[in-house]
Design an enzyme around this catalytic site. Structure first.
Site, PDB file in Angstrom:
ATOM      1  N   ASP A  97       0.881  -1.156   0.000  1.00 14.39           N
ATOM      2  CA  ASP A  97       0.000   0.000   0.000  1.00 14.39           C
ATOM      3  C   ASP A  97       0.929   1.218   0.000  1.00 14.39           C
ATOM      4  OD1 ASP A  97      -2.372   1.512   0.330  1.00 14.39           O
ATOM      5  OD2 ASP A  97      -1.821   1.783   2.432  1.00 14.39           O
ATOM      6  N   ASP A 155      -6.744  -1.041   5.218  1.00 14.09           N
ATOM      7  CA  ASP A 155      -6.525  -2.144   4.277  1.00 14.09           C
ATOM      8  C   ASP A 155      -7.012  -3.478   4.810  1.00 14.09           C
ATOM      9  OD1 ASP A 155      -5.008  -0.288   2.795  1.00 14.09           O
ATOM     10  OD2 ASP A 155      -3.350  -0.648   4.169  1.00 14.09           O
TER      11      ASP A 155
END
Lengths: 801, 42
Positions: free
Chosen positions: A482, A692
Site C-alpha cells: 500500500d 486495508d
C-alpha cells in the site's frame, strides 16, 4: 488465511494442559478436543503445554472442554479470567522450573544407581551359569546378550576384579537381588511417570513415547525377574537365565537425561518471551495531590498521573501530559534510535525513558496494556501449529503401534532363525527396537522452530501471529505494498519552499521564513492535513508563531485570512484566481512539482504572489533499500494505491518499484489481490492494517505496519512494530529460514528413526555381527531429541537486518 | 523347527494382530470412552 469458521463467531480459550510428553500426546488431546461438539478448531502445543480452542459458546463450555481433556488422561485447568499474560507466563515458568528441578534430581539418582548397577553386574556376568542363580547373557556358550554390556564387561571386569576383589567374593544371588532392588526403586520412583502415562494412554487406545519406554523396560524387567526366581526354567531349555536389570536402570536414566536436556533447551526457545515479561516494572511513581508516592504497578488505576525521570523504565501505558523526552522503544519495536515524545504522545509501559522527565496519564492497564497484548499475542503465536505439523502427527500416530509390531516380529525372527539359544539377543534386539523407535525428535522438530523464530522476530519488532503465517510467508512470490503509510510516512510534509522571482531576502532565507511564518500562522487555525504539515515545518525551523486576526477556510481551494494586518491567501490556482492573483510566473514550477507527485500551494501576500509551498507524503527513509532487498530475494513488488496515477508513479519511481496499480478504491484493492492470486501468485499484502483490513485478510499473508502502540491489527498475520518496510524482507527471510530448519529437523528425525530401527532389529548382525544395545539405543534417542532442539536454537543467531 | 519356534511364531502373529487392532481399529469403533468407573487417574 483466516478461513471461514464452522461456527458463527467462535470464542477462543487457552487451556493449560499438563502431562504431555511427546507429539503423540498432543495429537491425542487435539483429536479429543476436535471431536467435541461445537469446537471449530483446536491447537495443542506441546512446548507451551496448552490448548487453544475455538468453540461455539452455545454448544460447549470451557469447563466441558477441560473435562474432555482430563478424560483423556492429562491434567487441565482453566486460567483465571483476570490473569494477565505476565501472570500466566510466570506461572508457566514457575511450573517448568519445579518440574525441571524434580527431573534433575531423578536424573542424578538414577544415573548413580545405573552406574552402581553396572559395577555390580560385572561379577554377575563373570559368574558361571548354574541352576543356583541367574547370571548374565555372557555365560559360556550363550549367544551374545547385550553387546554393549559385553564390551563393558570385557573392558572393565579384569580391572574391577583387581581393584575390588571383595565384590567378587559376594554371593552372586545377593548381587542379583541388589540389582533387582535398585531397579525397583528406579522404576517405581524416577521412571514412575513412564508407566502411569503409558497405562493412561493404553486405556484410551493410544500409544506414545511412554508406551515404548514402558514396554521396553517392562519386558526386560519381567524377563529378568523370571530369570532371577526361576533360573532352572531357562537352564532346562538350554537358555542362560540372564538378568537385564542394569539395562533397565540405564534406559530409564538416559531417557530421563534426554528429557532433562530437552527441557533445558526448550526453556531457551521461549527466552525472547521471558525477556518481554521481564520488561514489566514493579513500581510506579504517582502524583497524588501534591505528593509523590511509589505504588506497586498492580495498584495503579486508569487516569492516575505517573512521574518518570530520565533513565527510568516507564511503568504502564499512557499519554504524556507534561514534559518532553526521548524514549527508547527498542525492546518492543526493534527501533534502535530513541523516539522523541511530547505532550499528547503515547508512551508504552516497559520502554525506557532516556533524556527528559515527564508526567503522563495512565490509559491502558493490565491485560489491555501494549506489553501484555504483545506477550499474549506471542504466546498464542508460539502455541500455534505450522501446517507441516499435520504430517508429523499422522506419522507419529501410527509410529508407535508399528514400532511395537516390529519389535514383536524382531523377537520372533531372532528366536526362530537366530543361533541356538538366541532368546537373549532376540530379547535385546526387541527391547532396542522399542527404545530407539521413540518419536520424540519428530515431536519437537516443528514446534521448537516455531517458538525460536517467533521469538527471534519479536526481538526485531516483527510479530508473527502463528506457525501457519510463518510457514505461508515462505511461499510468497509477490509483495503488494500500500502506498500511504507503508511506502511513505503517511503524514504529509513540506518538501519545497519556492519564492516568487524578484522577491527580497531570498539569499539568507529571510523571505522564506517570513512567508512560512505568515502561512503557518494562518494554517494553525485550519485542520487540514496539508496545513498541519506547514505548521510542523515552521515549528521545526524555529519560526515564531504570529497572531491571526482573521481566518476563513475555503473548501476545496485553501484558506484566506489576515496575519499581523497583512492579508494572506494559501491554496490552489482557483483560489488565486478568485483573489485575482497573477500566478503565471510560477505556473511552470507548480506543474513540475505536481509531476513529481507533490501538491503545490500558492501563497499570496498582500494581493501578490509570494511563492509556492509544496507538500507531499515523503517516502520512508528505508523504503527504497527494503524494496531493493525484496527484489534481490526474487519477489515481485507491486505498489497499490487509491491515489492518482501521477503521484503513484512519482512515489514508485522514487522507491524503485516497477509495477504500479493506481486509482483503486478500497474494494478494488481486494479485487486486485484476488486477480494476482488467480494468476498463480502467493501474495503478501503490506498495509497500515486499518484501511486495508479486507485486503490484508484476503492476501495469503497480511502484513500490518504498526506504529508501535497499535498491535491489534486483527486482519494481519504479521505486525511490524516499527514503521519500517525493512521488516517485510526480514519477515520473509525469517520464514524461509524457519521452514528450512523445520525440514532439516524432520529429515533427521525421520532418517534417525527409520535407519535406527532396522539396525536395532539386528539386520546388520548376519553380515557384520553388529547388534545395537538397548542402552546405546536409549542414549541415541536422548541425543536425537537434543540435536533437533539445538538445530532450532540455531535460528537465534539469524541476522534479520 | 521346534515346537517352541511354532509357539513363538503363532504368538508373535497374534500379538502383532492384536496390537494393530487395539490401537487402530478398536480406538475408532463406537463412542470414545467416557469418564466413569475405572477411570480414576493413577
Amino acid at each position: 488465511m483466516n478461513g471461514p469458521a464452522s461456527v458463527a463467531s467462535p470464542e477462543k480459550v487457552t487451556i493449560p494442559v499438563s502431562g504431555m510428553t511427546c507429539a503423540a500426546c498432543s495429537s491425542r488431546v487435539q483429536r479429543t478436543l476436535a471431536r467435541q461438539p461445537g469446537v471449530a478448531g483446536a491447537s495443542v502445543n506441546l512446548m507451551l503445554e496448552n490448548a487453544v480452542v475455538a468453540y461455539d459458546a452455545a454448544a460447549v463450555t470451557p469447563e466441558q472442554l477441560v473435562e474432555a481433556i482430563r478424560a483423556t488422561g492429562y491434567g487441565a485447568e482453566l486460567a483465571s479470567r483476570d490473569q494477565t499474560a505476565f501472570q500466566e507466563q510466570e506461572a508457566l515458568d514457575r511450573g517448568r522450573q519445579e518440574e525441571y528441578s524434580a527431573l534433575r534430581l531423578k536424573v542424578g539418582v538414577s544415573l548413580v544407581l545405573a552406574s552402581v548397577g553396572m559395577v555390580i553386574s560385572m561379577p554377575v556376568m563373570s559368574a558361571p551359569m548354574t541352576g543356583e542363580h541367574a547370571g548374565h547373557g555372557t555365560g559360556e556358550g550363550a549367544a551374545a546378550g547385550d553387546p554393549f554390556m559385553n564390551w563393558v564387561h570385557g573392558a572393565i571386569d579384569p580391572w574391577l576384579a583387581g581393584a575390588m576383589p571383595w565384590l567378587y567374593q559376594v554371593d552372586v544371588q545377593l548381587l542379583v537381588y541388589a540389582l533387582l532392588g535398585m531397579t525397583v526403586v528406579t522404576m517405581g520412583w524416577a521412571g514412575r511417570h513412564f508407566y502411569t502415562r503409558a497405562w493412561k494412554a493404553f486405556r484410551h487406545h493410544a500409544a506414545d513415547m511412554n508406551t515404548l519406554v514402558a514396554t521396553g523396560t517392562g519386558a526386560a524387567f519381567v524377563f529378568s525377574l523370571a530369570a532371577t526366581f526361576f533360573p532352572d526354567f531357562f537352564l532346562d531349555r538350554g537358555v542362560a537365565p540372564a538378568v537385564y536389570y542394569e539395562a533397565v536402570l540405564f534406559i530409564i536414566a538416559l531417557v530421563l537425561l534426554g528429557n532433562m536436556l530437552e527441557a533445558r533447551a526448550t526453556t531457551q526457545t521461549s527466552a525472547a518471551l521471558r525477556k518481554l515479561v521481564d520488561l514489566q516494572p514493579v513500581v510506579a511513581r504517582l502524583q497524588r495531590g501534591d505528593a509523590e508516592v511509589e505504588v506497586p504497578v498492580a495498584e495503579v488505576v486508569q487516569d492516575d498521573v505517573v512521574l518518570v525521570r530520565p533513565g527510568e523504565r516507564i511503568p504502564v501505558d499512557g499519554e504524556i501530559v507534561e514534559g518532553r523526552s526521548a524514549v527508547d522503544e527498542a525492546m518492543l519495536t526493534g527501533e534502535s534510535l530513541p523516539v522523541e515524545k511530547g505532550p499528547g504522545d503515547a508512551v508504552i509501559g516497559g520502554t525506557v525513558n532516556r533524556t527528559g522527565a515527564f508526567r503522563y496519564r495512565v490509559t491502558n492497564l493490565g491485560a489491555d496494556s501494549v506489553l501484555s497484548r504483545i506477550v499474549r499475542l506471542m504466546r498464542d503465536a508460539q502455541g500455534s501449529r505450522a501446517p507441516i505439523q499435520d504430517l508429523v502427527d499422522q506419522v507419529t500416530g501410527v509410529f508407535v503401534p508399528v514400532a511395537i509390531s516390529i519389535a514383536i516380529a524382531t523377537f520372533a525372527v531372532w528366536f526362530v532363525v537366530g543361533p541356538e539359544g538366541a532368546l537373549i539377543p532376540a530379547f535385546a534386539a526387541a527391547v532396542a527396537v522399542l527404545i530407539i523407535a521413540c518419536p520424540c525428535a519428530m515431536g519437537l522438530a516443528v514446534p521448537t522452530a516455531v517458538m525460536v523464530s517467533t521469538g527471534k522476530g519479536a526481538e526485531a519488532g516483527i510479530l508473527i501471529k502463528g506457525g501457519e503465517a510463518l510457514q505461508r510467508a515462505r511461499d510468497v512470490t509477490t509483495v503488494v505494498l500500500d502506498k500511504t503509510g507503508t511506502v511513505t510516512e503517511g503524514r504529509p510534509a513540506v518538501t519545497d519552499v519556492v519564492l516568487a522571482p524578484g522577491g527580497e531576502g531570498t539569499e539568507d532565507g529571510r523571505a522564506e521564513d517570513r512567508m512560512l511564518a505568515l502561512v503557518a500562522a494562518l494554517e494553525a487555525s485550519s485542520e487540514h492535513p496539508l496545513g498541519e504539515a506547514i505548521v510542523r515545518h515552521a515549528e521545526g525551523r524555529g519560526i515564531p508563531r504570529l497572531r491571526v486576526e482573521r481566518f476563513d477556510s475555503v473548501t476545496g481551494r485553501g484558506a484566506v485570512g489576515e496575519v499581523g494586518g497583512v492579508p494572506v491567501a494559501v491554496g490552489n490556482a482557483r483560489l488565486m484566481a478568485d483573489h485575482a492573483v497573477d500566478i503565471s510566473a510560477m505556473e511552470e514550477v507548480a506543474a513540475s512539482l505536481g509531476g513529481r507527485g507533490r501538491t503545490p500551494m500558492f501563497v499570496a501576500v498582500d494581493g501578490s504572489l509570494a511563492g509556492i509551498i509544496a507538500v507531499a507524503d515523503p517516502i520512508r527513509e528505508t523504503s527504497r533499500a527494503a524494496i531493493e532487498r525484496l527484489g534481490r530475494m526474487g519477489l515481485d513488488v507491486v505498489l497499490l494505491t487509491g491515489d492518482n496515477r501521477r503521484t503513484a508513479d512519482a512515489v514508485a519511481a522514487e522507491a524503485g518499484i516497477q509495477r504500479v496499480v493506481a486509482e483503486v478504491l478500497p474494494e478494488g484493492k481486494l479485487e486486485e489481490i484476488r486477480r494476482l492470486q488467480e494468476a498463480g501468485a502467493v501474495v503478501a499484502m503490506v498495509g497500515d492494517g486499518i484501511n486495508d483490513a479486507p485486503a490484508l485478510a484476503r492476501a495469503d499473508v497480511g502484513i500490518a505496519m504498526g506504529s508501535g502502540t497499535d498491535i491489534a491489527a486483527e486482519a494481519s498475520d504479521v505486525v511490524l512494530m516499527r514503521g519500517d518496510l525493512q521488516g517485510v524482507p526480514s519477515a520473509i527471510h525469517l520464514s524461509r529460514r524457519t521452514f528450512r530448519t523445520m525440514r532439516q529437523n524432520l529429515f533427521w528425525a525421520f532418517v534417525y528413526n527409520t535407519a535406527a530401527i532396522p539396525v536395532a532389529a539386528g539386520v546388520l548382525y548376519p553380515f557384520f555381527g553388529i547388534l545395537l544395545s538397548p542402552i546405546l539405543a536409549s542414549a541415541a534417542m536422548a541425543l536425537s531429541s537434543v540435536s533437533v532442539v539445538t538445530n532450532s536454537l540455531r535460528l537465534r543467531t539469524l541476522r534479520l537486518a | 523347527m521346534t515346537t517352541w519356534d511354532v509357539v513363538v511364531i503363532v504368538g508373535a502373529v497374534a500379538a502383532i494382530a492384536w496390537v494393530n487392532w487395539y490401537f487402530f481399529f478398536a480406538a475408532t469403533e463406537g463412542a470414545p470412552r467416557r469418564g466413569g468407573e475405572g477411570e480414576s487417574a493413577p
